[in-house]
Design a protein around this motif. Sequence first.
Motif, PDB file in Angstrom:
ATOM      1  N   TYR A  81       0.698  -1.191   0.158  1.00 40.44           N
ATOM      2  CA  TYR A  81      -0.060  -0.174  -0.140  1.00 40.44           C
ATOM      3  C   TYR A  81       0.904   1.247   0.098  1.00 40.44           C
ATOM      4  O   TYR A  81       0.470   2.307   0.440  1.00 40.44           O
ATOM      5  N   ASN A  82       2.054   1.271  -0.325  1.00 37.56           N
ATOM      6  CA  ASN A  82       3.191   2.325  -0.316  1.00 37.56           C
ATOM      7  C   ASN A  82       3.186   3.118   1.102  1.00 37.56           C
ATOM      8  O   ASN A  82       3.245   4.185   0.956  1.00 37.56           O
ATOM      9  N   ILE A  83       2.977   2.333   2.225  1.00 34.27           N
ATOM     10  CA  ILE A  83       3.187   3.088   3.521  1.00 34.27           C
ATOM     11  C   ILE A  83       4.496   2.914   3.898  1.00 34.27           C
ATOM     12  O   ILE A  83       5.124   2.023   3.763  1.00 34.27           O
ATOM     13  N   PRO A  84       5.295   4.261   4.251  1.00 34.45           N
ATOM     14  CA  PRO A  84       6.532   4.023   4.580  1.00 34.45           C
ATOM     15  C   PRO A  84       6.821   3.103   5.561  1.00 34.45           C
ATOM     16  O   PRO A  84       5.980   2.835   6.662  1.00 34.45           O
ATOM     17  N   LEU A  85       8.125   2.716   5.680  1.00 34.93           N
ATOM     18  CA  LEU A  85       8.482   1.571   6.441  1.00 34.93           C
ATOM     19  C   LEU A  85       8.679   2.046   7.986  1.00 34.93           C
ATOM     20  O   LEU A  85       7.727   1.214   8.918  1.00 34.93           O
ATOM     21  N   TYR A  86       8.873   3.162   8.169  1.00 33.62           N
ATOM     22  CA  TYR A  86       8.892   3.609   9.464  1.00 33.62           C
ATOM     23  C   TYR A  86       7.412   3.758  10.256  1.00 33.62           C
ATOM     24  O   TYR A  86       7.102   3.222  11.158  1.00 33.62           O
ATOM     25  N   SER A  87       6.636   4.273   9.163  1.00 30.34           N
ATOM     26  CA  SER A  87       5.236   4.206   9.689  1.00 30.34           C
ATOM     27  C   SER A  87       4.604   3.004   9.853  1.00 30.34           C
ATOM     28  O   SER A  87       3.714   2.761  10.882  1.00 30.34           O
ATOM     29  N   SER A  88       4.956   1.985   8.882  1.00 34.37           N
ATOM     30  CA  SER A  88       4.544   0.515   9.212  1.00 34.37           C
ATOM     31  C   SER A  88       4.910  -0.113  10.464  1.00 34.37           C
ATOM     32  O   SER A  88       3.999  -0.544  11.169  1.00 34.37           O
ATOM     33  N   LEU A  89       6.198   0.266  10.792  1.00 34.29           N
ATOM     34  CA  LEU A  89       6.905  -0.491  12.098  1.00 34.29           C
ATOM     35  C   LEU A  89       6.052   0.156  13.207  1.00 34.29           C
ATOM     36  O   LEU A  89       5.722  -0.472  14.236  1.00 34.29           O
ATOM     37  N   LEU A  90       5.823   1.366  13.353  1.00 31.87           N
ATOM     38  CA  LEU A  90       5.062   2.050  14.306  1.00 31.87           C
ATOM     39  C   LEU A  90       3.517   1.670  14.356  1.00 31.87           C
ATOM     40  O   LEU A  90       3.098   1.375  15.437  1.00 31.87           O
ATOM     41  N   LYS A  91       2.929   1.203  13.278  1.00 33.38           N
ATOM     42  CA  LYS A  91       1.434   0.856  13.283  1.00 33.38           C
ATOM     43  C   LYS A  91       1.398  -0.638  14.189  1.00 33.38           C
ATOM     44  O   LYS A  91       0.719  -0.924  14.696  1.00 33.38           O
ATOM     45  N   ILE A  92       2.481  -1.336  13.701  1.00 32.33           N
ATOM     46  CA  ILE A  92       2.656  -2.784  14.175  1.00 32.33           C
ATOM     47  C   ILE A  92       2.790  -2.770  15.674  1.00 32.33           C
ATOM     48  O   ILE A  92       2.315  -3.510  16.523  1.00 32.33           O
ATOM     49  N   ILE A  93       3.830  -1.747  16.065  1.00 37.25           N
ATOM     50  CA  ILE A  93       4.056  -1.763  17.663  1.00 37.25           C
ATOM     51  C   ILE A  93       2.765  -1.292  18.295  1.00 37.25           C
ATOM     52  O   ILE A  93       2.640  -1.632  19.450  1.00 37.25           O
ATOM     53  N   LYS A  94       2.122  -0.190  17.687  1.00 32.01           N
ATOM     54  CA  LYS A  94       0.952   0.301  18.485  1.00 32.01           C
ATOM     55  C   LYS A  94      -0.014  -0.807  18.584  1.00 32.01           C
ATOM     56  O   LYS A  94      -1.066  -0.727  19.662  1.00 32.01           O
ATOM     57  N   SER A  95      -0.234  -1.754  17.708  1.00 29.01           N
ATOM     58  CA  SER A  95      -0.988  -2.648  17.717  1.00 29.01           C
ATOM     59  C   SER A  95      -0.822  -4.162  18.556  1.00 29.01           C
ATOM     60  O   SER A  95      -1.559  -4.892  18.619  1.00 29.01           O
ATOM     61  N   SER A  96       0.531  -4.125  19.064  1.00 32.54           N
ATOM     62  CA  SER A  96       1.075  -5.034  19.689  1.00 32.54           C
ATOM     63  C   SER A  96       1.069  -4.861  21.119  1.00 32.54           C
ATOM     64  O   SER A  96       1.561  -3.757  21.566  1.00 32.54           O
ATOM     65  N   GLU A  97       0.879  -5.836  22.098  1.00 36.45           N
ATOM     66  CA  GLU A  97       1.143  -5.718  23.506  1.00 36.45           C
ATOM     67  C   GLU A  97       2.359  -6.433  23.896  1.00 36.45           C
ATOM     68  O   GLU A  97       2.403  -6.637  25.008  1.00 36.45           O
ATOM     69  N   ASP A  98       3.267  -7.193  23.054  1.00 34.86           N
ATOM     70  CA  ASP A  98       4.295  -7.965  23.289  1.00 34.86           C
ATOM     71  C   ASP A  98       5.454  -6.827  23.531  1.00 34.86           C
ATOM     72  O   ASP A  98       5.886  -6.502  22.518  1.00 34.86           O
ATOM     73  N   ARG A  99       5.974  -7.020  24.809  1.00 34.97           N
ATOM     74  CA  ARG A  99       7.150  -5.914  25.028  1.00 34.97           C
ATOM     75  C   ARG A  99       8.324  -6.397  24.249  1.00 34.97           C
ATOM     76  O   ARG A  99       8.916  -5.500  23.570  1.00 34.97           O
TER      77      ARG A  99
END
Length: 231
Positions: A81-99
Amino acid sequence: MNDRRRDLISFFSFVLLSSLIILHFYGSINLFTVAFLASLSIFSSLLFYAIIKSLDERISLSILRKKFITAMHLLLEYHSYNIPLYSSLLKIIKSSEDRELNEILLSLSKKEYLEGAEKPFHKNFPKLSKIFGDSALPLSLKPSALQSFTEKIDSEAQEKASSIEQYSQKYATINMFLSSVLPSFIIFGFVGSSIISQGNPSLLTFSVIMLFALPALYAFGNSRLNGRLNG
């Protein structure tokens, strides 16, 4: 106190007390049997603790493995979807509760990885190396590297799924034999030999088999089965 340690002490106390009560009523309690059973109880408790600790570690690694694979799949999807890599990582981090997973993803958000440098993951992530092996990990977060990684992992998962049912049935049968069939045979054999010989069979040997040997065999077989399922 850690729950595992409390359970370990409880198990040791129960086994030792049960053994002493049996031997007391049987009339064969002495200093040697007390020392022998105490040593055997400690050994068994440490053995079961090591099995539980090893299994807990494998389950923990299995959970991290699945979550990391899911995160890499999501990165590929966001790439499409052409989402920047940094933004993609942040999206995954926000949706994850695994420290632990989030710490890995935060490390991957550093400049060296965002710029696509081919720096092997195992240099900075020894736990991932332990889970996947050095050669299996992607060299970068480029779509081609991630695609190769996820395809290889998915292929291995399909191969494992095809053999896991047969493996599970094998160990489930063994564990059922150890937990129900074999103890019955041993009890019948002990009672039968007592009647036939009209003597006093070794209750110490019987106690060791029933309270130590069989539980140890069952724990080992069960750990192998769960280790395979979570490996």
